[in-house]
Design a protein around this motif. Structure first.
Motif: not given
Length: 325
Positions: A235-241, A245-247, A276-286, A320-325
């Motif tokens: 979450d801290d990572f997502l808040a700063a970017v 790109y997930l690898t 759990a990490v990949t789920d969090r990223l997929a749902a982030s919209g980023k 993942r939601p449709a679209g970015i941002g």
């Protein structure tokens, strides 16, 4: 027909055999991946997932690892093909970028061009490796796309036992994130790693990570009992970017879960944590793009590694939601 479309068309026959499997019906409630994946072209409907393979293990060879990841894209498609979809969706396959002989750099450029075209078409690329040299090609494609707007801070989250920050003069599967660091300023990107294995990274690599401002969690600190702290890190990572790109390097997982990799983990991060990490990223919209690296089918057991990787990609693509941002 454009040069890109001709290149994609030439791969259709090569990849179509991987998208086969059980058919229970053809209406929405019965669909599996192999029933919805179509060949990709410039006329593809925006918003879809687009698979592209990177058939390479030249970077692994240069890094003195166990080769065989060149066969990873086909194995990943095969493992994903019969997974049941929760709801109908659109998906395409752009074929494979094939690294011929020692021509790694040319292959990374070809991957970058393919990824940029997919992103600029309004799609979500899922890149199937291949060794972790895939990361530099994936990055170049994102960096050159219209999605990387001026001022957008790029975040790269690597699920990996290794930093892959080697300073070797010859690029390999161990150098991609150092190469990326040389392309970026400190204020334009953030590199974070979950699952670092201390015995697998020299003190020099930890020093390089500290110098570059890399944030990381050791595999020791990623168990299921530490899940809340791991997700706080995410979450801290997502808040700063602005753009992610997930690898996923499959050697982040325990060897019992992912034996089919060049460097199997003696400890590793539990699948529950990785999921759990990949789920969090997929749902982030980023999340703009993801790739998976280091699947070596010749070393796999009962397709265990391929099935695990496919499950992670399945969840990312369907959540993942449709679209970015």
């Amino acid at each position: 027909m454009s040069e890109f479309d001709r290149a994609v068309e030439s791969e259709v026959g090569a990849v179509a055999a991987s998208w086969t499997g059980r058919v229970d019906g053809t209406s929405g409630e019965y669909l599996r991946w192999h029933q919805v994946v179509e060949p990709y072209s410039a006329t593809a409907i925006p918003g879809a997932c687009v698979f592209v393979g990177f058939a390479s293990d030249e970077g692994v060879r240069r890094n003195r690892g166990r080769t065989g990841a060149v066969a990873g894209p086909g194995a990943l498609r095969g493992a994903l093909a019969s997974m049941a979809l929760p709801t109908p969706l659109r998906a395409y396959d752009a074929g494979d970028v094939i690294v011929t002989g020692t021509e790694l750099e040319a292959g990374q450029e070809a991957l970058a061009n393919t990824v940029s075209a997919i992103l600029d078409g309004g799609h979500f690329p899922i890149v199937l490796g291949g060794g972790h040299e895939i990361a530099y090609g994936t990055y170049l494609g994102l960096a050159r796309s219209e999605l990387r707007r001026p001022g957008a801070r790029l975040g790269i989250l690597n699920l990996d036992a290794h930093f892959d920050l080697r300073s070797d003069p010859v690029p390999s599967s161990g150098t991609p994130f150092r190469q990326i660091a040389e392309c970026e300023r400190a204020d334009t990107w953030q590199y974070a790693v979950i699952g670092i294995s201390q015995p697998s990274n020299t003190r020099a690599l930890f020093d390089t990570a500290d110098r570059l401002g890399v944030r990381y969690l050791l595999d020791d600190d990623c168990g299921t009992a530490n899940l809340a702290a791991v997700l706080k890190f995410v979450d801290d990572f997502l808040a700063a970017v602005d753009l992610v790109y997930l690898t996923i390097d499959l050697d982040v997982l325990p060897a019992a879960v992912a034996p089919g990799v060049s460097a199997p983990a003696a400890y590793g991060v539990p699948l529950e944590t990785v999921q759990a990490v990949t789920d969090r990223l997929a749902a982030s919209g980023k999340l703009a793009i993801c790739d998976v690296a280091e699947l070596n089918p010749s070393l796999d057991i009962d397709n265990r590694t391929a099935r695990t990787a496919a499950r992670l990609l399945h969840r990312i693509a369907t959540r993942r939601p449709a679209g970015i941002g």
